[in-house]
Design a protein around this motif. Structure first.
Motif, short mmCIF file in Angstrom:
data_model
loop_
_atom_site.label_atom_id
_atom_site.label_comp_id
_atom_site.label_asym_id
_atom_site.label_seq_id
_atom_site.Cartn_x
_atom_site.Cartn_y
_atom_site.Cartn_z
N GLU A 1 0.83 -1.21 0.00
CA GLU A 1 0.00 0.00 0.00
C GLU A 1 0.87 1.27 0.00
N PHE A 2 1.91 1.28 0.82
CA PHE A 2 2.80 2.43 0.93
C PHE A 2 3.53 2.69 -0.40
N LEU A 3 4.13 1.66 -0.96
CA LEU A 3 4.86 1.82 -2.22
C LEU A 3 3.92 2.23 -3.36
N ASN A 4 2.73 1.64 -3.40
CA ASN A 4 1.74 2.00 -4.43
C ASN A 4 1.25 3.43 -4.26
N LYS A 5 1.08 3.87 -3.01
CA LYS A 5 0.61 5.25 -2.77
C LYS A 5 1.63 6.26 -3.29
N ILE A 6 2.89 5.99 -3.08
CA ILE A 6 3.93 6.89 -3.60
C ILE A 6 3.87 6.92 -5.12
N GLU A 7 3.86 5.73 -5.74
CA GLU A 7 3.85 5.65 -7.20
C GLU A 7 2.59 6.30 -7.79
N THR A 8 1.43 6.02 -7.22
CA THR A 8 0.17 6.60 -7.70
C THR A 8 0.15 8.11 -7.54
N SER A 9 0.64 8.59 -6.41
CA SER A 9 0.68 10.03 -6.16
C SER A 9 1.54 10.74 -7.21
N ILE A 10 2.67 10.14 -7.55
CA ILE A 10 3.54 10.73 -8.58
C ILE A 10 2.85 10.71 -9.94
N ASP A 11 2.26 9.57 -10.29
CA ASP A 11 1.58 9.44 -11.58
C ASP A 11 0.42 10.43 -11.72
N GLU A 12 -0.40 10.54 -10.68
CA GLU A 12 -1.58 11.41 -10.73
C GLU A 12 -1.24 12.89 -10.71
N ASN A 13 -0.06 13.23 -10.22
CA ASN A 13 0.34 14.63 -10.10
C ASN A 13 1.55 14.97 -10.97
N ASN A 14 1.82 14.12 -11.93
CA ASN A 14 3.00 14.27 -12.78
C ASN A 14 3.04 15.61 -13.51
N LYS A 15 1.93 16.02 -14.10
CA LYS A 15 1.88 17.29 -14.83
C LYS A 15 2.17 18.46 -13.90
N PHE A 16 1.53 18.48 -12.75
CA PHE A 16 1.76 19.55 -11.78
C PHE A 16 3.23 19.59 -11.35
N LEU A 17 3.80 18.44 -11.05
CA LEU A 17 5.19 18.38 -10.60
C LEU A 17 6.16 18.87 -11.67
N LYS A 18 5.89 18.52 -12.93
CA LYS A 18 6.78 18.90 -14.03
C LYS A 18 6.61 20.35 -14.46
N ASP A 19 5.45 20.96 -14.17
CA ASP A 19 5.20 22.34 -14.58
C ASP A 19 6.21 23.32 -14.00
N ASN A 20 6.69 23.05 -12.82
CA ASN A 20 7.62 23.97 -12.18
C ASN A 20 8.56 23.15 -11.29
N SER A 21 9.58 22.55 -11.89
CA SER A 21 10.52 21.70 -11.16
C SER A 21 11.07 22.40 -9.93
N ASP A 22 11.24 21.64 -8.90
CA ASP A 22 11.75 22.09 -7.60
C ASP A 22 10.77 22.97 -6.82
N ASN A 23 9.85 23.65 -7.51
CA ASN A 23 8.93 24.54 -6.81
C ASN A 23 7.57 23.90 -6.54
N ASN A 24 7.10 23.03 -7.43
CA ASN A 24 5.84 22.34 -7.23
C ASN A 24 6.09 21.05 -6.47
N ASN A 25 5.37 20.87 -5.38
CA ASN A 25 5.56 19.74 -4.48
C ASN A 25 4.21 19.11 -4.16
N ILE A 26 4.24 17.84 -3.76
CA ILE A 26 3.07 17.19 -3.19
C ILE A 26 3.51 16.51 -1.89
N TYR A 27 2.57 16.29 -1.00
CA TYR A 27 2.90 15.57 0.23
C TYR A 27 1.68 14.84 0.74
N PHE A 28 1.91 13.84 1.56
CA PHE A 28 0.84 13.10 2.21
C PHE A 28 1.39 12.41 3.44
N LYS A 29 0.47 11.97 4.28
CA LYS A 29 0.85 11.22 5.48
C LYS A 29 0.47 9.77 5.25
#
Length: 193
Positions: free
Chosen positions: A120-148
């Motif tokens: 579940e933990f490894l999949n959550k990281i991978e899914t979070s990256i995949d689902e937010n890939n466009k946002f993360l790439k739009d502004n490298s180093d400045n756009n971030n995501i986080y979760f607990k």
């Protein structure tokens, strides 16, 4: 002569306080980097004492190092114990600490994730990256995501065409780069079945 002995004693005590050996049993070391081999060695005690439990009978178990981050701050290991029907992922965390004299030490601790939680933990990281890939790439180093997840906080950002993951847990702040994360996930899934 007394002055020479006192001087020699002082020099030796200073050298001993700056030596590259384990200083106590509180998980504090002076070594700067921890490889998969050292994590493998240290995690075995954690595993049989804290995860599998004590036993009068002989118990067989496996511990397989999966990957270590290039920073040396996070190492992953897979474990299996058929007789206790336990398997999962151990995260080895490493971080820097200073004593009162200003000497730098590196502390470590291990977190156990049983099989289902690890997946579940490894999949959550991978899914979070995949689902937010466009946002993360739009502004490298400045756009971030986080979760607990459980008692860990996870921060992810895009870093020059790749991504970086920081895992915060019990005072540790460990960086997990893309290669080490993907290698850990792939090897875990292949071996755990």
């Amino acid at each position: 002569m007394k002055t020479k002995i006192i001087s020699l004693s002082l020099v030796l005590s200073v050298l001993c306080s700056y030596s590259q050996v384990k200083v106590n049993s509180n998980n504090i070391w002076t070594a700067k980097e921890f490889s998969k081999d050292i994590s493998l060695f240290k995690s075995k005690e954690f595993l049989f004492k804290n995860v599998l439990g004590s036993s009068e009978k002989v118990v067989q178990f496996e511990v397989i190092p999966l990957a270590a981050s290039s920073s040396g701050e996070l190492t992953t290991l897979l474990y299996k114990c058929e007789s206790k029907q336990k398997e999962g992922l151990i995260l080895g965390f490493y971080g820097d600490y200073w004593n009162e004299a200003g000497v730098l030490y590196q502390g470590y601790s291990f977190k156990n994730l049983e099989k289902e939680k690890a997946i579940e933990f490894l999949n959550k990281i991978e899914t979070s990256i995949d689902e937010n890939n466009k946002f993360l790439k739009d502004n490298s180093d400045n756009n971030n995501i986080y979760f607990k997840y459980d008692d860990m906080e996870v921060l992810i950002w895009n870093n020059v065409g790749s991504y970086s993951i920081r895992v915060f847990w019990e005072g540790f702040d460990s960086t997990w780069e893309r290669t080490a994360f993907e290698r850990s996930k792939r090897r875990f899934e292949k071996k755990i079945k």
